[in-house]
Structure formats: C-alpha cells, structure tokens
Enzyme design. Structure first.
Site, PDB file in Angstrom:
ATOM      1  N   HIS A   7      -6.483 -23.281 -18.212  1.00  9.10           N
ATOM      2  CA  HIS A   7      -7.335 -22.938 -19.345  1.00  9.10           C
ATOM      3  C   HIS A   7      -7.379 -24.070 -20.356  1.00  9.10           C
ATOM      4  O   HIS A   7      -6.521 -24.950 -20.356  1.00  9.10           O
ATOM      5  CB  HIS A   7      -6.897 -21.637 -20.038  1.00  9.10           C
ATOM      6  CG  HIS A   7      -5.512 -21.627 -20.597  1.00  9.10           C
ATOM      7  ND1 HIS A   7      -4.421 -21.181 -19.895  1.00  9.10           N
ATOM      8  CD2 HIS A   7      -5.029 -22.023 -21.800  1.00  9.10           C
ATOM      9  CE1 HIS A   7      -3.342 -21.284 -20.645  1.00  9.10           C
ATOM     10  NE2 HIS A   7      -3.679 -21.796 -21.812  1.00  9.10           N
ATOM     11  N   HIS A  79      -4.932 -27.070 -27.000  1.00 11.27           N
ATOM     12  CA  HIS A  79      -4.179 -27.574 -25.838  1.00 11.27           C
ATOM     13  C   HIS A  79      -4.956 -27.313 -24.558  1.00 11.27           C
ATOM     14  O   HIS A  79      -5.915 -26.546 -24.550  1.00 11.27           O
ATOM     15  CB  HIS A  79      -2.773 -26.958 -25.758  1.00 11.27           C
ATOM     16  CG  HIS A  79      -2.719 -25.488 -25.487  1.00 11.27           C
ATOM     17  ND1 HIS A  79      -2.620 -24.545 -26.487  1.00 11.27           N
ATOM     18  CD2 HIS A  79      -2.728 -24.785 -24.335  1.00 11.27           C
ATOM     19  CE1 HIS A  79      -2.569 -23.337 -25.950  1.00 11.27           C
ATOM     20  NE2 HIS A  79      -2.638 -23.442 -24.646  1.00 11.27           N
ATOM     21  N   GLU A 130       0.102 -27.768 -21.867  1.00 12.13           N
ATOM     22  CA  GLU A 130       0.880 -26.620 -21.415  1.00 12.13           C
ATOM     23  C   GLU A 130       0.951 -26.679 -19.892  1.00 12.13           C
ATOM     24  O   GLU A 130      -0.048 -26.991 -19.235  1.00 12.13           O
ATOM     25  CB  GLU A 130       0.183 -25.318 -21.860  1.00 12.13           C
ATOM     26  CG  GLU A 130       0.906 -24.052 -21.425  1.00 12.13           C
ATOM     27  CD  GLU A 130       0.193 -22.781 -21.902  1.00 12.13           C
ATOM     28  OE1 GLU A 130      -0.999 -22.839 -22.283  1.00 12.13           O
ATOM     29  OE2 GLU A 130       0.839 -21.719 -21.894  1.00 12.13           O
TER      30      GLU A 130
HETATM   31 CO    CO Z   1      -2.318 -21.766 -23.365  1.00 11.05          CO
END
Ligand code: CO
Length: 134
Positions: A7, A79, A130
């Site tokens: 994502h 992020h 991440e």
């Molecule tokens: Co995230």
C-alpha cells in the site's frame, strides 16, 4: 528480497472527507475506518485492482503522524509498504546493510493483522518504508 507494493499511505487532515472523495470522486472501493491504538492512527483502506491506499489520521495526542500533518497541513504521502516473505530475515539483512529500523526493532502487528516494521526515511531517499510480512 522485497515483493509487491502492499500500500501507499497518505496522511490526511480530515479522514471522512478523504474517504468520501475516494468513494465519490474516484469511485473507489473504500473500507470502514479502523482505529489502530498501537500505531496511534485511524486508517481507512481503499482497495485498488493492484494495490491499496491507506488513509491515515491521528489517533490520540501522541500519534506519530501529528508532526507530519503539522508540517504538511494539507496532507501528503506518509509511507509506502513493501511485502516481504520473512520480516526477521529482511530486518537482519537491512540492519547488516546499515539501515535503521524504527522503534524497538521488533515487529508490531499492523493494520492487516500481519507483522510490520518501519525503516528510517533518511536511509531510503527520504521515504518512510514499512515492511509487512505476507
Ligand atoms: Co502502512
């Protein structure tokens, strides 16, 4: 080592306005808001055919995204999340390469119920990364 883009997360000043925009203007498949107290955020996931967008709003006074929204009051990309097969193998490899893992260095359970870690943005071209074990 890294796999698919899981994502892209966007910090937003008004979560419901942003969710409505994706639902109504983009015609996207928008999920319900989820509070993530361990991460200090409320998230809304948007399912796209090839990845997801994670809308983030602060939850609680110590939310890690408050400072980001102070610097970026209109919101912004916060992020990106890459999938890895084994998060501990990935962490050890990255640390051995000189990358800094944020927090304790131990994975936390992320918004999808899977282990996640964050890598220092200064070590990745200014982009907070991440990692999520899939
Ligand atoms: Co995230």
């Amino acid at each position: 080592m890294i796999g698919r883009l899981n994502h892209v997360a966007i910090a937003v000043p008004d979560l419901m306005a942003a969710a409505d925009q994706y639902r109504n203007t983009f015609g996207a498949n928008v999920g319900a808001p989820q509070d993530e107290p361990d991460h200090g955020v409320t998230v809304v996931f948007i399912e796209l055919p090839n990845t997801k967008i994670e809308l983030l709003a602060p939850l609680g006074v110590a939310s890690p995204i408050r400072g980001f929204l102070e610097k970026n009051p209109a919101g912004g990309i916060h992020h990106i999340c890459y999938e890895v097969d084994d998060i501990l193998v990935a962490r050890d490899h990255l640390q051995a390469s000189g990358a800094r893992v944020l927090g304790s260095g131990e994975p936390k359970i992320g918004a999808h119920g899977k282990p996640v870690l964050f890598l220092h943005p200064k070590d990745f071209n200014g982009c907070l990364v991440e990692l999520e074990q899939t």
